[in-house]
Design a protein around this motif. Structure first.
Motif, PDB file in Angstrom:
ATOM      1  N   ARG A  19     -49.980  85.990  78.377  1.00 12.07           N
ATOM      2  CA  ARG A  19     -51.350  85.990  77.881  1.00 12.07           C
ATOM      3  C   ARG A  19     -51.761  87.366  77.354  1.00 12.07           C
ATOM      4  N   ARG A  20     -51.298  88.436  77.999  1.00 14.28           N
ATOM      5  CA  ARG A  20     -51.595  89.780  77.507  1.00 14.28           C
ATOM      6  C   ARG A  20     -50.915  90.016  76.162  1.00 14.28           C
ATOM      7  N   ILE A  21     -49.713  89.484  76.015  1.00 18.03           N
ATOM      8  CA  ILE A  21     -49.008  89.622  74.737  1.00 18.03           C
ATOM      9  C   ILE A  21     -49.766  88.897  73.633  1.00 18.03           C
ATOM     10  N   GLN A  22     -50.284  87.698  73.927  1.00 18.69           N
ATOM     11  CA  GLN A  22     -51.044  86.953  72.927  1.00 18.69           C
ATOM     12  C   GLN A  22     -52.318  87.691  72.528  1.00 18.69           C
ATOM     13  N   GLU A  23     -52.930  88.397  73.455  1.00 16.10           N
ATOM     14  CA  GLU A  23     -54.155  89.134  73.154  1.00 16.10           C
ATOM     15  C   GLU A  23     -53.887  90.312  72.215  1.00 16.10           C
ATOM     16  N   ILE A  24     -52.752  91.018  72.428  1.00 13.54           N
ATOM     17  CA  ILE A  24     -52.468  92.220  71.655  1.00 13.54           C
ATOM     18  C   ILE A  24     -51.641  91.930  70.419  1.00 13.54           C
ATOM     19  N   ARG A  25     -51.233  90.687  70.274  1.00 15.49           N
ATOM     20  CA  ARG A  25     -50.279  90.330  69.214  1.00 15.49           C
ATOM     21  C   ARG A  25     -50.793  90.624  67.800  1.00 15.49           C
ATOM     22  N   PRO A  26     -52.045  90.326  67.444  1.00 13.49           N
ATOM     23  CA  PRO A  26     -52.477  90.628  66.071  1.00 13.49           C
ATOM     24  C   PRO A  26     -52.340  92.104  65.697  1.00 13.49           C
ATOM     25  N   LEU A  77     -54.181  99.191  74.004  1.00 11.60           N
ATOM     26  CA  LEU A  77     -52.742  99.414  73.815  1.00 11.60           C
ATOM     27  C   LEU A  77     -52.150 100.255  74.941  1.00 11.60           C
ATOM     28  N   GLU A  78     -52.902 101.220  75.408  1.00 14.28           N
ATOM     29  CA  GLU A  78     -52.403 102.050  76.504  1.00 14.28           C
ATOM     30  C   GLU A  78     -52.251 101.229  77.781  1.00 14.28           C
ATOM     31  N   ALA A  79     -53.246 100.336  78.059  1.00  9.79           N
ATOM     32  CA  ALA A  79     -53.125  99.457  79.228  1.00  9.79           C
ATOM     33  C   ALA A  79     -51.968  98.485  79.059  1.00  9.79           C
ATOM     34  N   PHE A  80     -51.754  97.984  77.835  1.00 11.16           N
ATOM     35  CA  PHE A  80     -50.634  97.073  77.582  1.00 11.16           C
ATOM     36  C   PHE A  80     -49.297  97.779  77.818  1.00 11.16           C
ATOM     37  N   ARG A  81     -49.223  99.053  77.423  1.00 15.90           N
ATOM     38  CA  ARG A  81     -47.974  99.805  77.642  1.00 15.90           C
ATOM     39  C   ARG A  81     -47.655  99.923  79.123  1.00 15.90           C
TER      40      ARG A  81
END
Length: 739
Positions: A215-222, A293-297
């Protein structure tokens, strides 16, 4: 036909007579055009609602011709003896059943045995309903739906869990439960879900947090898809890097506007695009997406790839593919109705499902028996109500009776000293009034409200005697329904029509009086308003005028008290001249002439009105009253004079009652006057009244008095000639000659 049908006339309407059920069997075969009604609503009929439900086979809340025929045919088929139907009894003698009713006889015997009844030769409607209720409360419904309350504890909890997974189903008693269809669907859904859960290991590649990471990947995907496209563009055309930067003019123009600056910054890449297709986390721009992006990393990229510095294009596409597979697997799991039972799904034994299914089959085995109980109730209700209903549908003799109530009647209204016997339920007053206003029957719409604030409904009441002018909107009365319960009643609308011939003849005079009263009130109000405005204007002009202001010109009219007095004088002069003209014209009229003229005027007004009123009274039709409530009638129910007497009555005093004609108020007033101070009376007022009376009397007898005065030579001959009308002056003897 076993015997010829008899048609009787009720108030001008020809209706078939149905005195017995045997006649009813033949009467339902006559053409529909000879039925008084061809359809009626269930609402508003005071009979057993369960009977109406049985007759209304299509469930459209209306009873039609074919449904009543089917009900009569069914009862005639099941009954060998019609004695109970003729008596409208709710007690069914078992020996009255025919061979077709053998099954009902057996079921009645079972019910009587269950109730331990002493008399096993007959069964009542109350006994049938009591036994049926007992069976329902015991969980025996015959529909295969078993409520958890009637299951043992190991199965009860399982039934509750299954009911929470699937749409609710209710048995005949209105209780939610499980049925074989629910169990079959559970087996199918369980098999599919177990297969789906077996794929959990290969799909959830990132362990327990796979769904969260996906779900996190789908959020940051665009954001990252756009970045890697920009990297491919720079790799193919290096000079495109300049196009990805902001123009200085746009940045300079947005510096003063925070929102505009945010929009400009959002157009920047998340990081400088690299031809190699790698995202270096250390080179992230501090734009709007920097924190995300930093939180995703930290939370997703590093735990999955193990690379702290970069995220390559290939690794990103692999992460997206796995995230798509994980989310698709999760979506399938969430759409399963058994998602709440995932943890304990494997623990549900097939033996438990078989036990539930056995309980459902056992209940379904009672279907024939319980259906027969319903049929037994149907037959008893048909025996009780069919003949009565037919006499309010095929024909309506009860409408013309005082001892029996028609089924559509709601009760009796007591209003204005009269008893209105006929009233029908109204569910839509606007539509009902639109129909009844086309007729010539005076109709009241009355709101019926319980004294304790209970049920409230509206009825339409025809007014057939008395007068309609004493029944205004808002008038209150008392309403008694067919069961004798008392309600408050308020008139909400009146469809005003002449009720009697005398009212029709005098109605124009009432309208003329109302017209004159309105005109006089309007003129008085206008005059008072004009006077107030004139006085206010005069006061304002006098107050605002400057002390040294020049006087108006002599020829200029001015407003003020002087103008008002002049105008008033002119008005009085006009009225005086009018009165003088009237007096001059009346002087030549005698009392007989005045009375004759009044009678001629009254006859000119009353005779046409009376003729029109008589025609309206002859056209009065009660069918519109019922049709407005949803009835479909073939014939009009003519409101004859005799029927009008039955519908609206004014009961007399009791036979043994005596009337004391002494006015108690006079004795009370006499006592009160003894204690009150005598009010002063003006002698001038009494003298003026006396002079007016003497003047009126002398005026009426002026000719005989003048003739007598002339005969006695109390007045000169010239005076007599001027006062007497031509031909009525008496011969005055000549004066004696002068010596």
């Amino acid at each position: 036909m076993t015997r010829p049908l008899v048609y009787r006339r009720y108030g001008g309407s020809l209706q078939v007579s149905i005195p017995s059920f045997e006649v009813l069997v033949d009467a339902v075969k006559i053409p529909e055009t000879q039925w008084l009604a061809t359809a009626c609503p269930l609402e508003g009929l005071h009979c057993d609602p369960r009977f109406l439900t049985f007759v209304d086979t299509d469930g459209n809340k209306r009873i039609r011709v074919y449904e009543l025929r089917a009900a009569v045919e069914y009862a005639a088929k099941m009954l060998e003896s019609y004695q109970g139907a003729d008596a409208a009894s709710d007690v069914l003698a078992l020996d009255a059943l025919s061979e077709a009713g053998t099954k009902l006889r057996d079921v009645a015997g079972i019910l009587l045995e269950t109730l331990k009844a002493g008399d096993r030769t007959r069964i009542t409607l109350e006994q049938v309903r009591t036994s049926e209720k007992a069976l329902r409360e015991a969980g025996q419904n015959g529909d295969g739906i078993v409520a958890p309350a009637f299951l043992p504890e190991p199965l009860r909890s399982l039934a509750v869990k299954l009911m929470a997974c699937f749409p609710e189903v209710k048995n005949r008693a209105g209780q939610a439960g499980v049925d074989p269809a629910m169990l079959q669907r559970f087996r199918e859904e369980r098999s599919a879900l177990l297969v789906h859960l077996a794929q959990k290991g290969p799909v959830l590649a990132w362990g327990e947090r796979s769904v969260e990471h996906a779900r996190r990947i789908q959020e940051i995907r665009p954001l990252l898809d756009t970045y890697y496209l920009q990297c491919r563009l720079v790799a193919a055309q290096p000079e495109a890097v300049a196009g990805l930067k902001l123009e200085p003019g746009r940045v300079q123009g947005a510096l003063g506007d925070t929102q505009a600056l945010a929009r400009v910054v959002s157009e920047l890449p998340v990081a400088p695009p690299e031809p190699g297709g790698a995202l270096r986390w250390s080179r992230l721009y501090r734009g709007q997406a920097f924190e995300r992006l930093e939180a995703f990393r930290k939370d997703v990229s590093v735990p999955i790839t193990g690379d702290l510095a970069t995220l390559g294009d290939v690794a990103w596409r692999d992460m997206c593919a796995k995230a798509d597979a994980i989310l698709a697997w999760q979506a399938r799991l969430e759409t399963s109705p058994l998602r709440g039972l995932v943890d304990g799904l494997a623990a549900i034994a097939e033996s438990q499902l078989e036990a539930l299914e056995a309980a459902c089959r056992a209940d379904l085995a009672l279907k024939d028996k319980l259906d027969a109980v319903d049929e037994l109730e149907r037959l008893i209700l048909y025996q009780r109500w069919l003949l009565t209903f037919a006499n309010n549908f095929i024909s309506m003799p009860d409408l013309y009776q005082t001892k029996r109530r028609a089924l559509m009647e709601r009760g009796t209204l007591i209003l204005g000293g009269r008893r209105y016997r006929l009233s029908v339920l109204v569910t839509n007053r606007a539509a009902h009034a639109a129909l009844t206003s086309q007729g010539t029957t005076c109709t009241l719409y009355v709101q019926v409200v319980a004294k304790e604030g209970g049920e409230s409904y509206e009825v339409a009441v025809p007014v057939t005697r008395g007068r309609s002018d004493g029944l205004p909107v808002g008038k209150r009365g008392v309403f008694y329904d067919v069961e004798g319960r008392e309600f408050d009643a308020v008139v909400t609308q009146v469809i005003r029509q002449p009720v009697s011939l005398w009212e029709a003849m005098t109605m124009p005079f009432g309208r003329i009086g109302q017209f004159i009263s309105k005109k006089i009130e309007g003129m008085a109000a206008a005059g008072e308003k004009s006077l107030d405005e004139s006085l206010e204007k005069s006061y304002a002009q006098g107050t605002l005028a400057a002390p040294g202001a020049p006087a108006p010109a002599a020829g200029t009219p001015t407003a003020g008290p002087g103008g008002f007095i002049a105008a008033t004088g002119i008005a009085f002069a006009a009225v005086g001249s009018s009165l003088a003209f009237i007096v001059t014209q009346v002087r030549s009229l005698t009392v007989f002439d005045v009375l004759s003229a009044a009678m001629i005027v009254a006859a000119v007004v009353m005779l046409p009105s009376g003729l029109l009123g008589w025609l309206k009274l002859r056209k009065r039709n009660l069918a519109l009253l019922l049709e407005g409530s949803g009835w479909a009638l073939n014939d009009r129910l003519k409101l004859t004079r005799d029927l009008a007497v039955l519908i609206t009555r004014r009961p007399r005093l009791p036979k043994n009652a005596k009337v004391d004609r002494t006015d108690v108020l006079q004795s009370v007033l006499a006592t009160a006057r003894e204690d009150d101070e005598e009010e002063p009376r003006s002698m001038g007022t009494w003298l003026l009244i006396g002079l007016v009376i003497v003047f009126v009397v002398l005026w009426q007898f002026r000719e005989p008095l003048i003739r007598e005065a002339c005969r006695r030579q109390w007045m000169a001959g010239a005076t007599c000639d001027s006062l007497m009308t031509p031909g009525s002056s008496p011969a005055v003897p000549p004066a004696p000659p002068a010596p």
